[in-house]
Design an enzyme around this catalytic site. Sequence first.
Site, mmCIF file in Angstrom:
data_model
loop_
_atom_site.group_PDB
_atom_site.id
_atom_site.type_symbol
_atom_site.label_atom_id
_atom_site.label_comp_id
_atom_site.label_asym_id
_atom_site.label_seq_id
_atom_site.Cartn_x
_atom_site.Cartn_y
_atom_site.Cartn_z
ATOM 1 N N GLY A 129 0.851 -1.186 0.000
ATOM 2 C CA GLY A 129 0.000 0.000 0.000
ATOM 3 C C GLY A 129 0.885 1.234 0.000
ATOM 4 O O GLY A 129 2.077 1.172 -0.326
ATOM 5 N N LEU A 130 0.312 2.364 0.396
ATOM 6 C CA LEU A 130 1.077 3.620 0.368
ATOM 7 C C LEU A 130 2.376 3.531 1.151
ATOM 8 O O LEU A 130 3.425 3.933 0.668
ATOM 9 C CB LEU A 130 0.238 4.748 0.966
ATOM 10 C CG LEU A 130 -0.622 5.586 0.043
ATOM 11 C CD1 LEU A 130 -1.274 6.688 0.845
ATOM 12 C CD2 LEU A 130 0.188 6.180 -1.091
ATOM 13 N N ALA A 131 2.288 3.005 2.385
ATOM 14 C CA ALA A 131 3.479 2.969 3.241
ATOM 15 C C ALA A 131 4.525 2.031 2.666
ATOM 16 O O ALA A 131 5.715 2.377 2.588
ATOM 17 C CB ALA A 131 3.096 2.542 4.654
ATOM 18 N N HIS A 162 -15.699 5.271 11.757
ATOM 19 C CA HIS A 162 -15.970 6.419 10.883
ATOM 20 C C HIS A 162 -17.457 6.751 10.962
ATOM 21 O O HIS A 162 -18.294 5.855 10.906
ATOM 22 C CB HIS A 162 -15.580 6.070 9.442
ATOM 23 C CG HIS A 162 -15.460 7.281 8.555
ATOM 24 N ND1 HIS A 162 -16.567 7.976 8.112
ATOM 25 C CD2 HIS A 162 -14.381 7.919 8.057
ATOM 26 C CE1 HIS A 162 -16.145 8.995 7.366
ATOM 27 N NE2 HIS A 162 -14.828 8.980 7.314
ATOM 28 N N SER A 207 -16.859 9.365 2.312
ATOM 29 C CA SER A 207 -15.761 10.191 2.799
ATOM 30 C C SER A 207 -16.187 11.407 3.621
ATOM 31 O O SER A 207 -17.213 12.029 3.368
ATOM 32 C CB SER A 207 -14.965 10.677 1.600
ATOM 33 O OG SER A 207 -14.035 11.647 1.987
ATOM 34 N N ARG A 248 -13.762 12.527 13.993
ATOM 35 C CA ARG A 248 -14.614 11.374 13.729
ATOM 36 C C ARG A 248 -15.224 10.744 14.973
ATOM 37 O O ARG A 248 -16.380 10.317 14.946
ATOM 38 C CB ARG A 248 -13.805 10.335 12.960
ATOM 39 C CG ARG A 248 -13.506 10.854 11.573
ATOM 40 C CD ARG A 248 -12.591 9.959 10.808
ATOM 41 N NE ARG A 248 -12.424 10.504 9.460
ATOM 42 C CZ ARG A 248 -11.562 10.046 8.573
ATOM 43 N NH1 ARG A 248 -10.789 9.024 8.878
ATOM 44 N NH2 ARG A 248 -11.477 10.591 7.392
ATOM 45 N N GLU A 287 -0.430 2.233 8.680
ATOM 46 C CA GLU A 287 -1.462 1.993 9.685
ATOM 47 C C GLU A 287 -1.029 0.957 10.720
ATOM 48 O O GLU A 287 -1.469 1.000 11.873
ATOM 49 C CB GLU A 287 -2.779 1.545 9.011
ATOM 50 C CG GLU A 287 -3.946 1.490 9.999
ATOM 51 C CD GLU A 287 -5.283 1.154 9.352
ATOM 52 O OE1 GLU A 287 -5.404 1.244 8.127
ATOM 53 O OE2 GLU A 287 -6.218 0.796 10.097
#
Lengths: 751, 291
Positions: free
Chosen positions: A16-18, A241, A255, A312, A498
Amino acid sequence: MVTPSAQQRVIVVGGGLAGLAATIRIAESGMPVDLFSLVPVKRSHSVCAQGGINACNKIARQQGYSEYEHFDETLYGGDFLQHQPPVYEMAQWAPKIIDLFDRMGVPFNRTSEGQRALRLFGGSLYKRTHFSGATTGQQLMYALDEQTRRYEAEGKVNKYEFWEFLRPLMDDQGVCCGIVAQDLRTMQIRAFRGDAVVMATGGPGLVFGKSTNSVMCTGAAASRCFQAGAKYGNPEFIQVHPTAIPGADKLRLMSESARGEGGRVWVPAKKDAEGRWQPHPESGRDPRQIPTEERWYFLEEKYPAYGNIVPRDIATREIFDTCMKGFGVGGGNMVYLDLSHKSREELETKLGGIIEIYRKFVGEDPVEVPMKIFPGVHYSMGGLWTQYSPNRKYDEIAKKLREINDPIEARNLPVQKRNNEILQRNYEIDQQIADLRDKGGSDDEVQKLEDSKQTPEKLEPYVSLADLHGKDALPVGMDPDAPNNMMTNIPGLYAFGEVNYQYHGGTRLGANALLSCTFDGLFCGRSVVNFVRERAHTPAASLPSSIFDKGVEAEESRMKQLVESSGGENPYEIAKELGLEMTASSTVIKTGPRLEQSLNKLEELRDRYSRISLSDSGFWTNQNLSWARAVGDMIALADPIVRGGLAREESRGSHYRTDFLGRDDSRFLKTTVAEFDASTGRSKISFEEVERGLVGPRVRDYSTTKKSKAQVPAPTSADDPKQSPRVSDPNADVSGARDVRAPGDSEKVSS
Amino acid sequence: MIQSNDDTDLATDTRGHAANGKGPSGARTIRVRIKRADSHGKNVRWEEFKVDLPSAGERDGAINVIACLQQIASNPVTVDGTRSTPVTYESGCLEEVCGSCTMVINGKVRQACSCLVDDYAPNDGDLITLEPMSKFPVVRDLWVDRSRLFKALASVKAWVPIDGTYDLGEGPEETPDEQQTRYKLSTCMSCGCCLEACPQYTLEEDESKFDESFVGAAVISQARYFNMHETGATMKKQRLDTLAGPGGINNCGNSQNCVKVCPKEIPLTESIAAMGRSVTLHRIKEFFSGR
């Protein structure tokens, strides 16, 4: 003789991004990377991120925003549970990360002048969220996927897609030296040598059954590290969320950007004679026909400053509470998220992605009709416990600030204790009022109870870094050269994204996750390279093969055991019950007795898990086996989530205990540290101080705009005239008063 | 005040959410017929399963094909009472942004997650058929190997050649119109729908022949995407060379099927036309420069 430098390589688990940011950063430094992923990396869960990525920007800066404000907002949002130096560093890097993505070609939305467009997001009053439609995560991920493909083409990266991480391997010094993984097509189990291993495996959403997470987000990889001896931090901090749409298979995120772009949350209601909102007697009305005076915009009413963009955890509790009081749409568990007052064109340009999801999965058009939404499990603030080295000025500045703030804190703590007692009493009074109303009690009786409520006292403000040194960058974040940044307690084993517990504390602010994931990869990728280069012990390539063979054998026997087990228990059923139990006990509201009950349920599930049968016992592309194995690891990870929740007898951020309302800084302004006890198969919980020398833990209150300002006392050391205080306005600029350096140019600080 | 999560089970108990008046609302049983295989061409067989759908009022939100496959996995017994195995398939986000769960449903290629059963099997006893995509080798059941697609992305150098991850300031500016065009192209999730629907894109099992096999619409469109970016355009020539060669744009037979099946409504035929013009110009230029 092996030449270590030529053979050194890094393993990254998770694409993923990380994971991709780490891969690119490490490969760029000349270190080969072996990248493992359950799915083709382009399909990783980061694609689900919608709203955007936060960073101070040119416009916000001219409105009074700064990297410092971003840092401060993140701490405030997280209820001060974070270690502060990493958050400080991340905020400093945020604008550079946006620039980098911009150079990689991410199609960020643009203003008419061609500048990058910005939107509002939760927990901030400044527009500081950059976005690419409402699929920002997908767009950022793709940019990194493309760069990874480029390095793969250049031979710097080896991808192992459809490979599942099974366990980390450690040498006899306890240093991580590789992993065991399994090819999910051929089911071959193999060991891989690596001089450092980066875990970037995301969150554990599936522990809660249905969540907004992708199907591979079981938390199994983190759990496997945990069971191998890695500590786990703040497990009980799970973000729910506020706005998701339910489905039979998962919950789909709507979102926060919907609210950032002006979306309003409301329920149908009616005011009674005293002007109090009551549930509207007619259910099933077309929302478009409901007049304004019968719409209760409860977030806007209760939080006039932040309105619909409160963080949130707050929005979630309010929505939850509103539905519990019978205000939900049609009497059910839903509230309206309304965008129908916005223009179609604007919505399609800025929120097209989520509007499309709602249309496809619900069958209604949010441009015309308000969306029906309810909270869903979304993100884990907790994760593998990691360490870091503060930058060179941190200790000195933190010491000075603590000298000022400690006496304030000593005066505040007893007040906080009294306030918590008041909160608890008021909560009980509310319950009595609810009972009384149910029994048809008189208004006088209710009023009497209302009048018996007390108001909490104000706390004394703290002095912050900005009060003493202004808001420009200082070397008080992380030391960029230190090899231990975001390394777990197992040397050589890192946790990014995460799966790392840092940065977000008690609640993560929206659009900070894409930032923290990328930041980990880019900033701490350098730490990984430094660790490998400075490695004093035996390179992984020279270690005896027995270490690796043993790991493979252990996993082969685990697989064999699963395949041969025939107790008749169904792993899918166990996972389903685990999800329901964890959602009921460990999400929006928690109580001691309910959590105790969960521990018993986990015992039952563990027992039943030992007797599972697989419906597929083949040795080719067996997803049933992979899932069943993950279920056991999900139970192992559920344990610290429940135990942490039980041990933390306070309410902070997303962790909300109705039997312990209010924050208890004297006992719990601390990280929860869970350790796996191999002898019992359960976790042990302890608490550890957080490094919080830059900003004092003021009260988190989103109903008002501006935090109270501290009176800065006279300087404690007369020999430092440069750092003279400014009593009136901590925001005012004092030129020449600061040691301003860009983060990144610093000397080495030993850890 | 809030008392307990148990009272709502959060979004797991969401009765009424699915009842939007559209589609059937009663409880019913549908049939799901699945083309299975142990690996490519091995033990290919059809199996049929029953899936019970609760009535709209009892549902946890919309029911899609993935939810059916999940139900089958937890109790894989075919309609004739034979105990089978869970069906193998790729899945990820389940909200149609990752591209994983692409398969052929009732003869049409699409993502299984966004395929709602109320649309496909509205009546009791209705049948849904699931098949793997036919243009890629089957790994098992509905899971196919799409690595050729990713390799083709590398062949057109689908990236912006930046000078590394250092802090080097902003990227090139662009107008909102340019951004909107690029954004649309960038939503391609490499799902392969356009390739499944393309008559010119054929199954190729031999990895050594990937290079000269047709790259397909998705990849041509990505080449356009990177040529449109100021820095990306510095590699324009290399991309056009690839697209001018074997497996390149000349293979397109202009059936225009690709654009019809794209779940993200990417203007693929526009991309093909644009790249076709670029390749032609590129060749003319090469011809006159004598290379």
